[in-house]
Design a protein around this motif. Structure first.
Motif, PDB file in Angstrom:
ATOM      1  N   ILE A  14       3.222 -28.509 -20.675  1.00 45.22           N
ATOM      2  CA  ILE A  14       2.380 -27.985 -20.835  1.00 45.22           C
ATOM      3  C   ILE A  14       2.611 -28.231 -21.885  1.00 45.22           C
ATOM      4  N   SER A  15       1.627 -28.062 -23.414  1.00 43.82           N
ATOM      5  CA  SER A  15       1.457 -28.079 -24.187  1.00 43.82           C
ATOM      6  C   SER A  15       1.628 -26.681 -24.900  1.00 43.82           C
ATOM      7  N   GLU A  16       2.415 -27.200 -26.216  1.00 43.38           N
ATOM      8  CA  GLU A  16       3.077 -25.778 -27.068  1.00 43.38           C
ATOM      9  C   GLU A  16       2.264 -24.835 -27.457  1.00 43.38           C
ATOM     10  N   GLU A  17       0.863 -25.317 -27.288  1.00 34.72           N
ATOM     11  CA  GLU A  17      -0.516 -24.128 -27.460  1.00 34.72           C
ATOM     12  C   GLU A  17      -0.953 -23.907 -26.778  1.00 34.72           C
ATOM     13  N   ASP A  18       0.328 -23.673 -26.094  1.00 29.48           N
ATOM     14  CA  ASP A  18      -0.606 -22.959 -24.699  1.00 29.48           C
ATOM     15  C   ASP A  18       0.243 -21.551 -25.108  1.00 29.48           C
ATOM     16  N   PRO A  19      -0.983 -20.055 -25.044  1.00 24.91           N
ATOM     17  CA  PRO A  19      -0.878 -18.867 -24.854  1.00 24.91           C
ATOM     18  C   PRO A  19       0.671 -18.700 -24.171  1.00 24.91           C
ATOM     19  N   TRP A  20       0.756 -19.640 -23.435  1.00 25.62           N
ATOM     20  CA  TRP A  20       1.778 -18.964 -22.059  1.00 25.62           C
ATOM     21  C   TRP A  20       3.586 -18.965 -22.384  1.00 25.62           C
ATOM     22  N   SER A  21       3.241 -20.174 -23.369  1.00 25.79           N
ATOM     23  CA  SER A  21       3.883 -20.931 -23.945  1.00 25.79           C
ATOM     24  C   SER A  21       5.253 -20.347 -24.486  1.00 25.79           C
ATOM     25  N   GLU A  22       5.203 -18.706 -24.648  1.00 25.20           N
ATOM     26  CA  GLU A  22       6.495 -18.129 -25.611  1.00 25.20           C
ATOM     27  C   GLU A  22       7.042 -17.280 -24.383  1.00 25.20           C
ATOM     28  N   ARG A  23       6.315 -17.470 -23.304  1.00 21.56           N
ATOM     29  CA  ARG A  23       7.482 -16.764 -22.131  1.00 21.56           C
ATOM     30  C   ARG A  23       7.998 -17.255 -21.572  1.00 21.56           C
ATOM     31  N   VAL A  24       8.803 -16.456 -20.776  1.00 22.20           N
ATOM     32  CA  VAL A  24       9.963 -17.281 -20.727  1.00 22.20           C
ATOM     33  C   VAL A  24      10.491 -17.582 -18.790  1.00 22.20           C
ATOM     34  N   ASP A  25       9.458 -16.457 -18.372  1.00 25.64           N
ATOM     35  CA  ASP A  25       9.356 -16.595 -17.358  1.00 25.64           C
ATOM     36  C   ASP A  25       8.779 -17.733 -16.854  1.00 25.64           C
ATOM     37  N   PHE A  26       7.307 -17.921 -17.493  1.00 22.46           N
ATOM     38  CA  PHE A  26       6.352 -18.773 -17.266  1.00 22.46           C
ATOM     39  C   PHE A  26       7.559 -19.904 -17.397  1.00 22.46           C
ATOM     40  N   LEU A  27       7.571 -20.519 -18.305  1.00 21.58           N
ATOM     41  CA  LEU A  27       8.184 -22.199 -18.634  1.00 21.58           C
ATOM     42  C   LEU A  27       9.712 -21.883 -17.883  1.00 21.58           C
ATOM     43  N   ILE A  28      10.216 -21.140 -17.173  1.00 19.42           N
ATOM     44  CA  ILE A  28      11.444 -21.403 -15.651  1.00 19.42           C
ATOM     45  C   ILE A  28      10.526 -22.052 -14.416  1.00 19.42           C
ATOM     46  N   GLU A  29       8.766 -20.871 -14.272  1.00 17.98           N
ATOM     47  CA  GLU A  29       8.309 -20.884 -13.160  1.00 17.98           C
ATOM     48  C   GLU A  29       7.328 -22.453 -12.885  1.00 17.98           C
ATOM     49  N   VAL A  30       6.988 -22.514 -14.433  1.00 24.60           N
ATOM     50  CA  VAL A  30       6.046 -24.750 -14.800  1.00 24.60           C
ATOM     51  C   VAL A  30       7.657 -25.345 -13.664  1.00 24.60           C
ATOM     52  N   MET A  31       8.563 -25.437 -14.436  1.00 22.50           N
ATOM     53  CA  MET A  31       9.809 -26.243 -13.724  1.00 22.50           C
ATOM     54  C   MET A  31      10.415 -26.583 -12.589  1.00 22.50           C
ATOM     55  N   ILE A  32      10.235 -24.904 -12.398  1.00 24.29           N
ATOM     56  CA  ILE A  32      10.562 -24.646 -10.675  1.00 24.29           C
ATOM     57  C   ILE A  32       9.695 -25.338  -9.532  1.00 24.29           C
ATOM     58  N   SER A  33       8.508 -25.166  -9.955  1.00 22.67           N
ATOM     59  CA  SER A  33       6.934 -26.249  -9.800  1.00 22.67           C
ATOM     60  C   SER A  33       6.683 -26.970  -9.627  1.00 22.67           C
ATOM     61  N   PHE A  34       7.641 -28.091 -10.678  1.00 19.59           N
ATOM     62  CA  PHE A  34       7.787 -28.970 -11.572  1.00 19.59           C
ATOM     63  C   PHE A  34       8.288 -30.195  -9.919  1.00 19.59           C
ATOM     64  N   PHE A  35       9.689 -29.219  -9.876  1.00 18.78           N
ATOM     65  CA  PHE A  35      10.895 -29.944  -9.840  1.00 18.78           C
ATOM     66  C   PHE A  35      11.291 -29.358  -8.167  1.00 18.78           C
TER      67      PHE A  35
END
Length: 441
Positions: free
Chosen positions: A133-154
């Motif tokens: 995801i882009s670092e400019e994404d407003p959700w990029s500061e949320r830890v749970d969102f970053l983990i969810e993105v990683m999980i959904s991809f891998f």
């Protein structure tokens, strides 16, 4: 959500939209939204799951060919191996390089590994190193969102073949009275439903069959629901002095059950036993008149559990075989019941009705099946849904069942005239009739 699903389920628009949906992590944001977890967001959650299914659909977006199970698995391994090499060089805190892929590609394992990282390291990994995801994404500061993105991809996804084989052919009470899946007859069409659509174009042949499977399954569920709502009130259920459910009425399609017990439990097998009609076991929990006015249809009927099964054989109180639905016993060997018939023993096959549970005894299903009060049948002419669903499911387990010259036209792509015999690339100039005809005359 419905608009995104429609765009992802057609190849011309899917090619351009899918990278965008993945880049902004639409599914991950929906999973973390308040509406997805709210009790009133059930329809939204079903639409999100359908969107996730089409985002991960097993197809080559550029060529439009269906991916085999081996190709999907190899792509997953390649993606995860690249992540392991990157983590080994750049982020040793994750520590996935020394483990085999099968031990760390599940949601719980990935979440545990990623939770050990600090928020800054996790953001650096997702936004800069992997660039999910882009670092400019407003959700990029949320830890749970970053983990969810990683999980959904891998995370390793269940293959479509495994998913369709695990689906039960018999509906239960959860699906039967779900208005977002099986709407009532007075559905106005104003809102959307979490249903597949039969469009003019389909992604693959498997996609076409899967949509037909789901729609026919829900159509059959609606018809079964109507039969239940017609038969159950005729039984006139009430609570007797002992506090047990009893019946003072009579129904042509349903009979009360005196006793129910499971004699054998094991892994579900594909049944080859022919059945003349469909059975339902129903458990009643009666309501007062005031409660019934506010209750749903399911509660007003007094139903708690609905399960499907097949009749294998019927015996009278002396153990004499009355009916055989397996075809292994000749009809002239059947014996009529002797004397006054008071007790009938019905042997049922309930292997495929418990939502994919392999061993119902281990899951505490005795608590459910031991409470059944009614056995209901359906008219034989209207009860062929199980055979049709089995046929569609068997076709989905095959890779290619349509010839190449018809494949693209069948899915709604290409020039329809290309399927005419005069335009075939391998058109025969001479046909050898052998000895069928002696000459032209």
């Amino acid at each position: 959500m419905e608009f995104l699903i429609d765009l992802l389920s057609q190849l011309p628009t899917r090619r351009y939209l899918r990278p965008l949906v993945a880049d902004v992590a639409v599914v991950a944001e929906c999973h973390l939204s308040a509406l997805y977890k709210h009790e009133k967001g059930k329809l939204f959650a079903q639409l999100v799951n359908l969107l996730q299914f089409y985002e991960k659909f097993e197809i080559n977006d550029h060529v439009g060919t269906q991916l085999t199970d081996d190709e999907v698995l190899q792509s997953h391994y390649d993606r995860f191996q690249s992540f392991q090499l990157l983590a080994f060089k750049k982020t040793p805190k994750v520590q996935p390089p020394l483990a085999n892929i099968g031990a760390i590609n599940k949601r719980a394992d990935l979440s545990k590994k990623l939770s050990s990282l600090s928020p800054m390291d996790l953001r650096d990994l997702v936004c800069h190193k992997l660039k999910l995801i882009s670092e400019e994404d407003p959700w990029s500061e949320r830890v749970d969102f970053l983990i969810e993105v990683m999980i959904s991809f891998f995370e390793k996804q269940q293959s479509q073949k495994e998913a369709i084989n695990a689906l039960p052919l018999y509906p239960n009470e959860q699906i039967m009275w779900d208005e977002s899946l099986v709407p009532s007859i007075n559905y106005s069409g104003e809102g959307c439903l979490a249903l597949s659509k039969l469009n003019l174009q389909f992604l693959t042949l498997h996609d076409y069959l899967l949509r037909n499977f789901n729609l026919f399954h829900l159509e059959s569920t609606y018809e079964i629901r109507e039969d239940i709502q017609e038969a159950v009130p005729h039984l006139l259920a009430y609570v007797n002095n002992e506090g047990e459910t009893a019946f003072r009425g009579w129904s042509r399609m349903a009979v009360p059950i005196k006793e129910f017990k499971i004699t054998k439990s094991g892994k579900p097998l594909k049944s080859t036993m022919f059945c003349f009609y469909f059975q339902f076991a129903l458990h009643l929990s009666l309501l007062s008149a005031e409660e019934a006015a506010k209750a749903s249809v399911l509660q007003r009927l007094g139903l708690q559990y609905v399960r499907g099964c097949e009749i294998i054989k019927v015996r009278d109180e002396e153990g004499t075989l009355m009916n055989d639905f397996t075809g292994r016993i000749k009809r002239d060997e059947w014996r009529l019941p002797k004397g006054e018939l008071r007790t009938v023993t019905v042997t049922l096959d309930i292997a495929q009705c418990h939502m994919g549970v392999s061993n119902i005894a281990e899951k505490g299903a005795d608590d459910v099946y031991g409470t059944f009060d009614i056995l209901m049948r359906r008219k034989p002419k209207e009860n062929n849904f199980k055979a049709i669903l089995e046929s569609i499911r068997d076709l989905m387990n095959e890779y290619r069942i349509v010839p190449d010259w018809l494949h693209n036209v069948f899915l709604g792509y290409g020039n329809p005239s290309a399927a005419q015999w005069t335009n075939m690339p391998d058109l025969l100039e001479m046909v050898g009739f052998k000895d069928t005809f002696l000459d032209a005359d």
